[in-house]
Design a protein around this motif. Structure first.
Motif, PDB file in Angstrom:
ATOM      1  N   PHE A 128      12.162 -40.881 -75.566  1.00 48.89           N
ATOM      2  CA  PHE A 128      13.373 -41.608 -75.180  1.00 48.89           C
ATOM      3  C   PHE A 128      12.984 -42.879 -74.449  1.00 48.89           C
ATOM      4  O   PHE A 128      11.873 -42.999 -73.923  1.00 48.89           O
ATOM      5  CB  PHE A 128      14.353 -40.738 -74.381  1.00 48.89           C
ATOM      6  CG  PHE A 128      13.949 -40.380 -72.979  1.00 48.89           C
ATOM      7  CD1 PHE A 128      14.120 -41.276 -71.931  1.00 48.89           C
ATOM      8  CD2 PHE A 128      13.434 -39.115 -72.682  1.00 48.89           C
ATOM      9  CE1 PHE A 128      13.766 -40.940 -70.632  1.00 48.89           C
ATOM     10  CE2 PHE A 128      13.070 -38.762 -71.382  1.00 48.89           C
ATOM     11  CZ  PHE A 128      13.235 -39.686 -70.359  1.00 48.89           C
ATOM     12  N   HIS A 129      13.877 -43.847 -74.481  1.00 49.25           N
ATOM     13  CA  HIS A 129      13.620 -45.157 -73.873  1.00 49.25           C
ATOM     14  C   HIS A 129      14.955 -45.808 -73.525  1.00 49.25           C
ATOM     15  O   HIS A 129      16.012 -45.296 -73.894  1.00 49.25           O
ATOM     16  CB  HIS A 129      12.822 -46.038 -74.846  1.00 49.25           C
ATOM     17  CG  HIS A 129      13.549 -46.292 -76.129  1.00 49.25           C
ATOM     18  ND1 HIS A 129      13.351 -45.533 -77.262  1.00 49.25           N
ATOM     19  CD2 HIS A 129      14.526 -47.183 -76.451  1.00 49.25           C
ATOM     20  CE1 HIS A 129      14.156 -45.959 -78.224  1.00 49.25           C
ATOM     21  NE2 HIS A 129      14.882 -46.965 -77.753  1.00 49.25           N
ATOM     22  N   PHE A 130      14.876 -46.936 -72.863  1.00 46.02           N
ATOM     23  CA  PHE A 130      16.088 -47.648 -72.447  1.00 46.02           C
ATOM     24  C   PHE A 130      16.037 -49.103 -72.919  1.00 46.02           C
ATOM     25  O   PHE A 130      14.964 -49.662 -73.141  1.00 46.02           O
ATOM     26  CB  PHE A 130      16.212 -47.652 -70.908  1.00 46.02           C
ATOM     27  CG  PHE A 130      16.356 -46.290 -70.293  1.00 46.02           C
ATOM     28  CD1 PHE A 130      17.602 -45.784 -69.960  1.00 46.02           C
ATOM     29  CD2 PHE A 130      15.231 -45.497 -70.033  1.00 46.02           C
ATOM     30  CE1 PHE A 130      17.737 -44.525 -69.380  1.00 46.02           C
ATOM     31  CE2 PHE A 130      15.354 -44.242 -69.452  1.00 46.02           C
ATOM     32  CZ  PHE A 130      16.613 -43.754 -69.122  1.00 46.02           C
ATOM     33  N   HIS A 131      17.219 -49.691 -73.041  1.00 44.46           N
ATOM     34  CA  HIS A 131      17.391 -51.139 -73.245  1.00 44.46           C
ATOM     35  C   HIS A 131      18.265 -51.635 -72.104  1.00 44.46           C
ATOM     36  O   HIS A 131      19.200 -50.940 -71.698  1.00 44.46           O
ATOM     37  CB  HIS A 131      18.087 -51.425 -74.577  1.00 44.46           C
ATOM     38  CG  HIS A 131      17.377 -50.871 -75.773  1.00 44.46           C
ATOM     39  ND1 HIS A 131      16.509 -51.607 -76.540  1.00 44.46           N
ATOM     40  CD2 HIS A 131      17.400 -49.624 -76.325  1.00 44.46           C
ATOM     41  CE1 HIS A 131      16.034 -50.861 -77.525  1.00 44.46           C
ATOM     42  NE2 HIS A 131      16.562 -49.645 -77.421  1.00 44.46           N
ATOM     43  N   TRP A 132      17.995 -52.827 -71.595  1.00 45.76           N
ATOM     44  CA  TRP A 132      18.793 -53.332 -70.482  1.00 45.76           C
ATOM     45  C   TRP A 132      18.793 -54.855 -70.434  1.00 45.76           C
ATOM     46  O   TRP A 132      17.994 -55.514 -71.101  1.00 45.76           O
ATOM     47  CB  TRP A 132      18.283 -52.754 -69.151  1.00 45.76           C
ATOM     48  CG  TRP A 132      16.873 -53.124 -68.803  1.00 45.76           C
ATOM     49  CD1 TRP A 132      16.476 -54.179 -68.038  1.00 45.76           C
ATOM     50  CD2 TRP A 132      15.676 -52.419 -69.188  1.00 45.76           C
ATOM     51  NE1 TRP A 132      15.108 -54.186 -67.920  1.00 45.76           N
ATOM     52  CE2 TRP A 132      14.592 -53.116 -68.621  1.00 45.76           C
ATOM     53  CE3 TRP A 132      15.418 -51.272 -69.966  1.00 45.76           C
ATOM     54  CZ2 TRP A 132      13.270 -52.722 -68.801  1.00 45.76           C
ATOM     55  CZ3 TRP A 132      14.101 -50.887 -70.138  1.00 45.76           C
ATOM     56  CH2 TRP A 132      13.044 -51.586 -69.570  1.00 45.76           C
ATOM     57  N   SER A 140      23.281 -53.220 -73.042  1.00 43.64           N
ATOM     58  CA  SER A 140      23.370 -52.156 -74.039  1.00 43.64           C
ATOM     59  C   SER A 140      23.237 -52.759 -75.434  1.00 43.64           C
ATOM     60  O   SER A 140      23.543 -53.940 -75.643  1.00 43.64           O
ATOM     61  CB  SER A 140      24.693 -51.399 -73.909  1.00 43.64           C
ATOM     62  OG  SER A 140      25.796 -52.227 -74.213  1.00 43.64           O
ATOM     63  N   GLU A 141      22.771 -51.965 -76.377  1.00 44.91           N
ATOM     64  CA  GLU A 141      22.664 -52.454 -77.757  1.00 44.91           C
ATOM     65  C   GLU A 141      24.015 -52.306 -78.451  1.00 44.91           C
ATOM     66  O   GLU A 141      24.532 -53.251 -79.032  1.00 44.91           O
ATOM     67  CB  GLU A 141      21.562 -51.692 -78.484  1.00 44.91           C
ATOM     68  CG  GLU A 141      20.193 -51.991 -77.890  1.00 44.91           C
ATOM     69  CD  GLU A 141      19.075 -51.889 -78.905  1.00 44.91           C
ATOM     70  OE1 GLU A 141      18.911 -50.800 -79.478  1.00 44.91           O
ATOM     71  OE2 GLU A 141      18.379 -52.907 -79.121  1.00 44.91           O
ATOM     72  N   HIS A 142      24.580 -51.094 -78.383  1.00 45.34           N
ATOM     73  CA  HIS A 142      25.923 -50.913 -78.913  1.00 45.34           C
ATOM     74  C   HIS A 142      26.931 -51.449 -77.894  1.00 45.34           C
ATOM     75  O   HIS A 142      26.640 -51.521 -76.697  1.00 45.34           O
ATOM     76  CB  HIS A 142      26.182 -49.430 -79.206  1.00 45.34           C
ATOM     77  CG  HIS A 142      25.353 -48.912 -80.342  1.00 45.34           C
ATOM     78  ND1 HIS A 142      24.078 -48.411 -80.156  1.00 45.34           N
ATOM     79  CD2 HIS A 142      25.591 -48.852 -81.673  1.00 45.34           C
ATOM     80  CE1 HIS A 142      23.580 -48.047 -81.337  1.00 45.34           C
ATOM     81  NE2 HIS A 142      24.466 -48.305 -82.275  1.00 45.34           N
ATOM     82  N   LEU A 153      20.537 -45.808 -73.049  1.00 42.64           N
ATOM     83  CA  LEU A 153      19.456 -44.842 -73.256  1.00 42.64           C
ATOM     84  C   LEU A 153      19.449 -44.393 -74.716  1.00 42.64           C
ATOM     85  O   LEU A 153      20.510 -44.102 -75.279  1.00 42.64           O
ATOM     86  CB  LEU A 153      19.679 -43.627 -72.336  1.00 42.64           C
ATOM     87  CG  LEU A 153      18.980 -42.313 -72.678  1.00 42.64           C
ATOM     88  CD1 LEU A 153      17.463 -42.438 -72.541  1.00 42.64           C
ATOM     89  CD2 LEU A 153      19.504 -41.187 -71.774  1.00 42.64           C
ATOM     90  N   HIS A 154      18.261 -44.323 -75.313  1.00 47.13           N
ATOM     91  CA  HIS A 154      18.104 -43.805 -76.676  1.00 47.13           C
ATOM     92  C   HIS A 154      17.150 -42.621 -76.680  1.00 47.13           C
ATOM     93  O   HIS A 154      15.988 -42.763 -76.280  1.00 47.13           O
ATOM     94  CB  HIS A 154      17.562 -44.893 -77.616  1.00 47.13           C
ATOM     95  CG  HIS A 154      18.558 -45.968 -77.910  1.00 47.13           C
ATOM     96  ND1 HIS A 154      18.201 -47.214 -78.363  1.00 47.13           N
ATOM     97  CD2 HIS A 154      19.924 -45.959 -77.823  1.00 47.13           C
ATOM     98  CE1 HIS A 154      19.303 -47.940 -78.537  1.00 47.13           C
ATOM     99  NE2 HIS A 154      20.354 -47.201 -78.219  1.00 47.13           N
ATOM    100  N   LEU A 155      17.642 -41.473 -77.147  1.00 47.82           N
ATOM    101  CA  LEU A 155      16.798 -40.295 -77.326  1.00 47.82           C
ATOM    102  C   LEU A 155      16.540 -40.161 -78.824  1.00 47.82           C
ATOM    103  O   LEU A 155      17.466 -39.953 -79.611  1.00 47.82           O
ATOM    104  CB  LEU A 155      17.488 -39.051 -76.777  1.00 47.82           C
ATOM    105  CG  LEU A 155      17.750 -39.067 -75.260  1.00 47.82           C
ATOM    106  CD1 LEU A 155      19.189 -38.730 -74.948  1.00 47.82           C
ATOM    107  CD2 LEU A 155      16.814 -38.101 -74.538  1.00 47.82           C
ATOM    108  N   LEU A 233      16.966 -48.209 -87.106  1.00 43.02           N
ATOM    109  CA  LEU A 233      16.236 -48.500 -85.885  1.00 43.02           C
ATOM    110  C   LEU A 233      16.640 -49.898 -85.428  1.00 43.02           C
ATOM    111  O   LEU A 233      16.968 -50.756 -86.257  1.00 43.02           O
ATOM    112  CB  LEU A 233      14.732 -48.444 -86.128  1.00 43.02           C
ATOM    113  CG  LEU A 233      14.129 -47.060 -86.394  1.00 43.02           C
ATOM    114  CD1 LEU A 233      12.648 -47.192 -86.752  1.00 43.02           C
ATOM    115  CD2 LEU A 233      14.297 -46.152 -85.189  1.00 43.02           C
ATOM    116  N   THR A 234      16.608 -50.151 -84.134  1.00 39.24           N
ATOM    117  CA  THR A 234      16.960 -51.482 -83.623  1.00 39.24           C
ATOM    118  C   THR A 234      15.720 -52.293 -83.251  1.00 39.24           C
ATOM    119  O   THR A 234      15.834 -53.369 -82.680  1.00 39.24           O
ATOM    120  CB  THR A 234      17.881 -51.375 -82.394  1.00 39.24           C
ATOM    121  OG1 THR A 234      17.170 -50.714 -81.338  1.00 39.24           O
ATOM    122  CG2 THR A 234      19.145 -50.594 -82.726  1.00 39.24           C
ATOM    123  N   THR A 235      14.560 -51.739 -83.545  1.00 37.56           N
ATOM    124  CA  THR A 235      13.300 -52.470 -83.403  1.00 37.56           C
ATOM    125  C   THR A 235      12.565 -52.353 -84.734  1.00 37.56           C
ATOM    126  O   THR A 235      12.830 -51.426 -85.513  1.00 37.56           O
ATOM    127  CB  THR A 235      12.429 -51.873 -82.283  1.00 37.56           C
ATOM    128  OG1 THR A 235      12.308 -50.458 -82.490  1.00 37.56           O
ATOM    129  CG2 THR A 235      13.040 -52.135 -80.918  1.00 37.56           C
TER     130      THR A 235
HETATM  131 ZN   LIG Z   1      16.307 -48.075 -78.604  1.00 35.68          ZN
END
Ligand SMILES: [Zn+2]
Length: 307
Positions: A128-132, A140-142, A153-155, A233-235
């Motif tokens: 899991f990881h975070f975007h900020w 947030s991405e969404h 947070l993405h799990l 995926l967003t990366t």
């Molecule tokens: Zn992510």
């Protein structure tokens, strides 16, 4: 000059580094990007190395993240509750990937995983990881009805019934399932603090540190209502193998905890310091997709939850 060189040699003042996103994007409502990554378009001097390769999938029809329009999401009564079973012992370590910080899990066994909900198989937890964001108005991405939260947070889980390992699942149909949890500012989050306390040890790219037993189910909101849609995926490699499960209810974190995220660096030890902020991908077009809800979407009383 290549994007990579530009990133390494850009001569931003300290103030600009603190207030200007490293690869800035238009704020809402202009956050939408229909074709190309805003990262490439708007920040030729400040491109993160992650985005110097392909930043779009030619012919992609189900890219992520997306804006979730509450009223356009469709309640599906067949959507069962998601079954989440994580074993704290399978938590391995936390590391600075140079783009975000990520907590890895042992996925050799079925010890930690999810099933049910929109999923036909069991999916093992990989990480899991975070975007900020650099500021609280983005991160947030969404987004929900155009509203961005300060972090997400993405799990990340992979389909261990259809595939042998994570690498195969990344490029496979129904390969991945990612739970998204919005973070909003509010009360101090006790479990998150366990990670926040370790962040000074992984300030630089590629640094890693032990976490000890950690059960990420405590990072999920109390209400398990969710939206689900078919995405990517967003990366990079941006593969379209992800069943997204976005929790409706955000979890609260203290401002000091979010500040700790922003104290991390994109850069490795000895390199020019680049603050790790704004590590989120621009919104992608919904195209021919539906967003399904596990809950009745017409109940106005629950809508205040999103803020
Ligand atoms: Zn992510």
């Amino acid at each position: 000059m290549s994007g990579r060189n530009a990133w390494k040699t850009s001569a931003f003042s300290l103030v600009e580094q603190m207030w200007a996103p490293l690869w800035s994007r238009p704020m809402r409502p202009e956050r939408w990007c229909s074709q190309h990554s805003c990262a490439r378009q708007t920040s030729t001097n400040t491109l993160h190395p992650l985005w110097t390769g392909p930043v779009s999938v030619p012919g992609g029809t189900r890219q992520s993240p997306i804006n979730i329009q509450w009223r356009d999401s469709i309640y599906d009564p067949r959507l069962k509750p998601l079954r989440v079973s994580y074993d704290a012992i399978s938590c391995l370590y936390v590391w600075n990937t140079g783009y975000l910080f990520q907590v890895e899990f042992d996925d050799v066994t079925e010890a930690s995983g999810i099933s049910g909900g929109p999923l036909e198989n069991h999916y093992r937890l990989k990480q899991f990881h975070f975007h900020w964001g650099a500021v609280n108005e983005a991160g947030s991405e969404h987004t929900v009805d155009g509203h961005a939260y300060p972090a997400e947070l993405h799990l990340v889980h992979w389909n261990s019934v259809k595939y042998q390992n994570y690498q195969e699942a990344v490029v496979g149909e129904n390969g991945l399932a990612v739970i998204g949890v919005f973070l909003k500012l509010g009360a101090h989050h006790q479990t998150l603090q366990r990670l926040v306390d370790i962040l000074p040890e992984i300030k630089h790219k590629d640094a890693r540190a032990a976490v000890g037993p950690f059960n990420p189910s405590s990072l999920l909101p109390a209400c398990r209502d969710y939206w689900t849609y078919a995405g990517s995926l967003t990366t990079p490699p941006l593969t379209e193998s992800v069943t997204w499960i976005i929790q409706k209810e955000p979890v609260e974190v203290a401002p000091s905890q979010l500040s700790a995220f922003r104290s991390l660096l994109f850069s490795a030890l000895g390199e020019e310091e680049k603050m790790m902020v704004n590590n989120y991908r621009p919104l992608q077009p919904l195209m021919n997709r539906k967003v399904w809800a596990s809950f009745q979407t017409t109940n106005e009383g629950t809508r205040s939850l999103r803020r």
